[in-house]
Motif scaffolding. Sequence first.
Motif, PDB file in Angstrom:
ATOM      1  N   THR A  92       0.848  -1.181   0.079  1.00  0.00           N
ATOM      2  CA  THR A  92       0.140   0.099  -0.116  1.00  0.00           C
ATOM      3  C   THR A  92       0.711   1.184  -0.292  1.00  0.00           C
ATOM      4  O   THR A  92       0.671   2.246  -0.718  1.00  0.00           O
ATOM      5  CB  THR A  92      -0.850   0.110   1.060  1.00  0.00           C
TER       6      THR A  92
ATOM      7  N   ARG B 112       1.036   4.232  -2.834  1.00  0.00           N
ATOM      8  CA  ARG B 112       0.958   5.592  -2.232  1.00  0.00           C
ATOM      9  C   ARG B 112       2.086   6.535  -2.707  1.00  0.00           C
ATOM     10  O   ARG B 112       1.882   7.675  -3.279  1.00  0.00           O
ATOM     11  CB  ARG B 112       1.002   5.615  -0.729  1.00  0.00           C
TER      12      ARG B 112
ATOM     13  N   THR C 291       1.647   7.284  -6.354  1.00  0.00           N
ATOM     14  CA  THR C 291       0.842   8.080  -6.822  1.00  0.00           C
ATOM     15  C   THR C 291       1.491   9.823  -6.535  1.00  0.00           C
ATOM     16  O   THR C 291       1.111  10.567  -7.038  1.00  0.00           O
ATOM     17  CB  THR C 291      -0.556   7.716  -6.237  1.00  0.00           C
ATOM     18  N   GLU C 292       2.005   9.641  -5.222  1.00  0.00           N
ATOM     19  CA  GLU C 292       2.261  10.911  -4.823  1.00  0.00           C
ATOM     20  C   GLU C 292       3.480  11.474  -5.708  1.00  0.00           C
ATOM     21  O   GLU C 292       3.659  12.509  -5.672  1.00  0.00           O
ATOM     22  CB  GLU C 292       2.633  10.837  -3.390  1.00  0.00           C
TER      23      GLU C 292
ATOM     24  N   GLY D 200      -3.179   9.461  -8.871  1.00  0.00           N
ATOM     25  CA  GLY D 200      -3.141  10.091  -7.281  1.00  0.00           C
ATOM     26  C   GLY D 200      -3.979  10.935  -6.887  1.00  0.00           C
ATOM     27  O   GLY D 200      -3.586  11.392  -5.767  1.00  0.00           O
ATOM     28  N   THR D 201      -5.108  11.335  -7.279  1.00  0.00           N
ATOM     29  CA  THR D 201      -6.071  12.221  -6.894  1.00  0.00           C
ATOM     30  C   THR D 201      -7.303  11.567  -6.989  1.00  0.00           C
ATOM     31  O   THR D 201      -7.669  10.877  -7.971  1.00  0.00           O
ATOM     32  CB  THR D 201      -6.013  13.625  -7.583  1.00  0.00           C
TER      33      THR D 201
ATOM     34  N   GLY E 134      -7.141   0.034   3.064  1.00  0.00           N
ATOM     35  CA  GLY E 134      -7.647   1.260   2.778  1.00  0.00           C
ATOM     36  C   GLY E 134      -8.303   1.458   1.382  1.00  0.00           C
ATOM     37  O   GLY E 134      -8.230   0.368   0.771  1.00  0.00           O
ATOM     38  N   THR E 135      -8.370   2.545   0.823  1.00  0.00           N
ATOM     39  CA  THR E 135      -9.012   2.645  -0.399  1.00  0.00           C
ATOM     40  C   THR E 135      -8.154   3.575  -1.277  1.00  0.00           C
ATOM     41  O   THR E 135      -8.795   4.405  -2.275  1.00  0.00           O
ATOM     42  CB  THR E 135     -10.406   3.284  -0.256  1.00  0.00           C
ATOM     43  N   ASP E 136      -6.916   3.702  -0.936  1.00  0.00           N
ATOM     44  CA  ASP E 136      -6.021   4.659  -1.751  1.00  0.00           C
ATOM     45  C   ASP E 136      -6.118   4.415  -3.312  1.00  0.00           C
ATOM     46  O   ASP E 136      -5.780   5.424  -4.110  1.00  0.00           O
ATOM     47  CB  ASP E 136      -4.672   4.793  -1.282  1.00  0.00           C
ATOM     48  N   HIS E 137      -6.196   2.996  -3.524  1.00  0.00           N
ATOM     49  CA  HIS E 137      -6.036   2.592  -4.836  1.00  0.00           C
ATOM     50  C   HIS E 137      -7.593   2.829  -5.672  1.00  0.00           C
ATOM     51  O   HIS E 137      -7.620   2.661  -7.142  1.00  0.00           O
ATOM     52  CB  HIS E 137      -5.610   1.079  -5.056  1.00  0.00           C
TER      53      HIS E 137
END
Length: 231
Positions: free
Chosen positions: A71, A75, A78-79, A85-86, A127-130
């Motif tokens: 994860t 992250r 994407t950052e 990434g948004t 989580g749900t970052d993706h």
Amino acid sequence: MAEKKKQNENEKPAKPKLDKAHVADTALDLLNDVGLEGLTLRAIAKQLNVQAPALYWHFKNKQALLDEMATVMFRRMTEAGEVGGTVGYQPAGAWQDLLIEGNRHLRATLLRYRDGAKVFSGSRFTGTDHGPEMEANLRLLVEAGFTPEQATWASSTTYMYTLGFVTEEQGMRPEPTRDESLVDVAERAERLADYPLAAAAGSRLFAAYDERFEEGLRLIVAGIEARYGVG
């Protein structure tokens, strides 16, 4: 005043908060030194200057740690702006470009970490970052003419190709910055002298990884286009 100054000098700097993200960051840093096999909770605890049982408050086992590490890797990717990434991420261009560019960036990310592909393989993001990127990418494929099922197969097939390729690449070429393989191609060719095609293949199988990855990825994308009839 002098007494207060002496007291301040004796104060130890506060330790960073021991949470999942901090442990995962430390584990990823340590990964490049010891590899996945040497990455134990005990080794991570030593790096953090805590007792190993303290980590079990956050991770019930090593797989839970790998999930968090994967994860964090995503992250960071994407950052760095390598993918959307948004929350409002909207992919652009043809669906072929989406699959090719996305998997190029995935490979580049995995290669930054020793055994990076093994960390990603079989891991479940926390989580749900993706979520935003996955939703937007699947939507682009559906809008291009894929059914939701076909969009899932197309994206997951290229993703698994990249994981498999990098797993093999990192196994045969531990230092990605050096285009050298553990295989002695000349010695291999000599052993396989009675099999000329197999012998000659060694110079392509164990070198030029960038070229091999690109060719394989384009073969898969062309196959998806032919299979589903979406141009």
